[in-house]
Scaffold this motif. Structure first.
Motif, PDB file in Angstrom:
ATOM      1  N   VAL A   1     -14.649 -44.480  29.209  1.00 24.76           N
ATOM      2  CA  VAL A   1     -14.482 -43.094  28.757  1.00 24.76           C
ATOM      3  C   VAL A   1     -15.699 -42.247  29.130  1.00 24.76           C
ATOM      4  O   VAL A   1     -15.568 -41.084  29.528  1.00 24.76           O
ATOM      5  CB  VAL A   1     -14.236 -43.054  27.235  1.00 24.76           C
ATOM      6  CG1 VAL A   1     -14.072 -41.615  26.757  1.00 24.76           C
ATOM      7  CG2 VAL A   1     -12.988 -43.866  26.885  1.00 24.76           C
TER       8      VAL A   1
ATOM      9  N   GLY B   1     -14.369 -35.099  24.260  1.00 26.79           N
ATOM     10  CA  GLY B   1     -14.230 -36.533  24.479  1.00 26.79           C
ATOM     11  C   GLY B   1     -15.538 -37.286  24.309  1.00 26.79           C
ATOM     12  O   GLY B   1     -15.569 -38.386  23.733  1.00 26.79           O
ATOM     13  N   THR B   2     -16.639 -36.711  24.778  1.00 21.48           N
ATOM     14  CA  THR B   2     -17.936 -37.381  24.690  1.00 21.48           C
ATOM     15  C   THR B   2     -18.457 -37.417  23.258  1.00 21.48           C
ATOM     16  O   THR B   2     -19.078 -38.405  22.840  1.00 21.48           O
ATOM     17  CB  THR B   2     -18.953 -36.679  25.610  1.00 21.48           C
ATOM     18  OG1 THR B   2     -18.438 -36.634  26.944  1.00 21.48           O
ATOM     19  CG2 THR B   2     -20.275 -37.422  25.625  1.00 21.48           C
TER      20      THR B   2
ATOM     21  N   THR C   1     -23.095 -34.505  25.093  1.00 21.29           N
ATOM     22  CA  THR C   1     -22.165 -33.516  24.541  1.00 21.29           C
ATOM     23  C   THR C   1     -22.774 -32.125  24.569  1.00 21.29           C
ATOM     24  O   THR C   1     -22.117 -31.143  24.943  1.00 21.29           O
ATOM     25  CB  THR C   1     -21.787 -33.891  23.097  1.00 21.29           C
ATOM     26  OG1 THR C   1     -21.191 -35.184  23.080  1.00 21.29           O
ATOM     27  CG2 THR C   1     -20.816 -32.875  22.510  1.00 21.29           C
TER      28      THR C   1
END
Length: 537
Positions: free
Chosen positions: A278, A483-484, A344
């Motif tokens: 991811v 997502g992060t 992020t």
């Protein structure tokens, strides 16, 4: 842990590490140089936006597809031998790519480079795991290995940009040739051979099933990201899912499987792989979009764009080397979570980039993104390799590289396609009715297409295209930021059972199967004995 500190690496092992880092430098060079070469490549070969994405990610997809096969093959025929074969093929195919006269041949050459590259990465990492048995030395060695990727990306824009300023786009591929030559000369002198004891035959059906499991899923992601939900996407995804089920079931019946699926019962192994997969998605997409933004929106020549990409790569360099040292005092899961939180913040900064001038903001934001990449690449890889016994190092290394390559390629496909979709939605309303067909099609397809026909576009349309491309970047970075941030939380929770590097207490989850832990400890002794025996030869 005492067995893992019994034999410490000496000068020969550290010299061998420098040689084994070269293929990773080559990967960094190849990725970064190609991003810089894409605008000039587009002017020459005139690929469509879909073909341009295939040029970028066919390499990563084929690596991801064949890494498992090559990792196991290296265990059987010899990891050093496979490394040398891969280096020779990689160098030869790079020449073909450099002189490709058509988009189709270049895509085919990139695919062939992916297959050849799949022989390099698991071989280097598994050899490192055999050469460095002490856990603290191994973590530093893997950090150096991961850092070489940053070094390649730091050198790639500068060296590649200078080459693109003097030569044609194909010269970027020729950078692989001297690296391949050095590998062919130095590896036999410094690196001992290693073959894991194997029983049973090499199962070709498993190879086919592994490809059926991976490649259709990759196609489904690309198709869905570009054209939305539809029958072709669903069919491809179903084929991939069926292939994965059949692959896993077959591995459980074989005496010598292509991939020992029991490794996934180890919580550390599975969690670290998830973080790598991811985490690399956001990096792959942002890398493509930022390099295009610097050249096509900011209007920087390749050399200058390459120099601006240097500081972020150096941030990755610092994180990859420093994170294993910090993890001797702070648990790796916390280190990874903290650096992902900084990533992020980097993505959030990139959502604020505009088309009127935001180079400094891009460099700072991308530097924070790379800071997280350096930490998860170094610590995540060390956790994956360390969770497997040495005789399974090829499979573990292959899985680590598979998820990283797949993550990068998925990032290019998903975030690149998302940015393209936003661009097209914005630009469709800006193209004047009287614009000629070819110019309208080029401007409506991508910013690269609009730039290639800038002299034939109506006044102001190129500026509108730049604004639309920047909007696509902003939207893609919002998705990457969300997502992060989620991944940072997952890292802190899923890896909380891991102790600091070098602890006397086992780092594995006490709920993990005892036979895997015992196998790892016993394997360490076997690996030390085999390594010593091979060195004598």
């Amino acid at each position: 842990m005492s067995t893992l500190t019994a034999r410490r690496a000496g000068p020969r092992e550290w010299g061998g590490l420098a040689v084994l880092s070269l293929p990773t430098v080559l990967l960094g060079l190849d990725l970064t140089v190609l991003y810089l070469a894409l605008p000039s490549l587009s002017e020459d070969l005139k690929p469509s936006s879909t073909q341009a994405l295939w040029i970028m990610d066919a390499y990563g997809f084929l690596i991801a597809g064949f890494l498992i096969t090559m990792g196991t093959l290296g265990d059987r025929i010899g990891r050093r031998k496979l490394l040398l074969i891969g280096a020779a093929v990689f160098g030869a195919v790079s020449v073909v790519a450099a002189y490709s006269p058509s988009t189709e041949l270049l895509i085919a050459a990139r695919a062939a480079l992916g297959i050849a590259g799949a022989t390099l990465m698991p071989s280097t990492l598994s050899l490192i795991s055999n050469m460095f048995v002490d856990v603290r030395q191994r973590s530093v060695a893997i950090g150096v290995w991961a850092t070489s990727f940053a070094l390649g990306m730091a050198l790639g824009p500068v060296v590649g940009g200078a080459m693109l300023a003097e030569f044609w786009w194909g010269s970027a591929f020729l950078l692989a040739v001297p690296v391949a030559i050095v590998l062919l000369v130095a590896v036999p002198l410094l690196i001992p051979e290693y073959r894991a004891p194997q029983r049973g035959r090499f199962d070709l059906l498993s190879v086919a099933l592994s490809l059926v499991a991976i490649l259709p899923v990759v196609y489904a992601v690309k198709r869905g990201a570009k054209e939305g939900f539809g029958a072709p996407m669903v069919i491809a995804a179903v084929i991939g899912l069926v292939g994965a089920v059949l692959f896993v079931r077959r591995q459980g019946t074989l005496e010598s499987p292509l991939l020992d699926v029991r490794l996934f019962a180890n919580r550390t192994f599975s969690a670290a792989l998830g973080v790598l997969l991811v985490g690399l998605v956001g990096v792959g997409g942002s890398m493509l979009l930022i390099t295009q933004q610097l050249q096509l929106v900011e209007g920087l020549p390749p050399v200058e764009a390459g120099l601006w990409m240097g500081p972020p790569a150096l941030m990755m360099f610092v994180a990859a080397i420093g994170s294993p040292l910090v993890a001797r005092r702070v648990p790796p899961g916390i280190v990874m979570a903290a650096t992902l939180a900084l990533s992020t913040l980097g993505y959030v900064l990139l959502t604020q980039v505009d088309s009127t001038g935001g180079i400094a903001l891009m460099v700072i934001g991308f530097g924070l993104v790379y800071l997280g990449l350096g930490a998860i690449a170094s610590l995540g890889t060390d956790l994956v390799v360390g969770a497997a016994p040495p005789e399974k190092a090829g499979s573990a290394s292959a899985m680590s590289e598979t998820v990283q390559e797949l993550g990068l390629a998925l990032g290019v496909a998903v975030l690149g396609s998302l940015a393209t979709a936003v661009y097209r939605d914005r630009i469709d309303d800006e193209i004047p009715a009287g614009t000629t067909g070819e110019a309208a099609d080029a401007a409506g397809d991508s910013l690269a297409g609009a730039s290639s026909l800038a002299d034939r576009l109506p006044a102001g349309l190129l500026d509108q295209a730049r604004e639309a491309a920047t909007a696509g970047l902003n939207v893609a970075m919002v998705v990457a930021a969300v997502g992060t941030l989620v991944l940072a939380v997952v890292s802190a929770v899923a890896l909380r059972h891991i102790g600091t590097i070098g602890d006397d207490e086992p780092a594995n989850d006490p709920e993990e199967p005892a036979e895997l832990d015992a196998g790892a400890d016993a394997g360490a002794d076997v690996g030390a004995d085999v390594g010593a025996d091979v060195a004598k030869r």
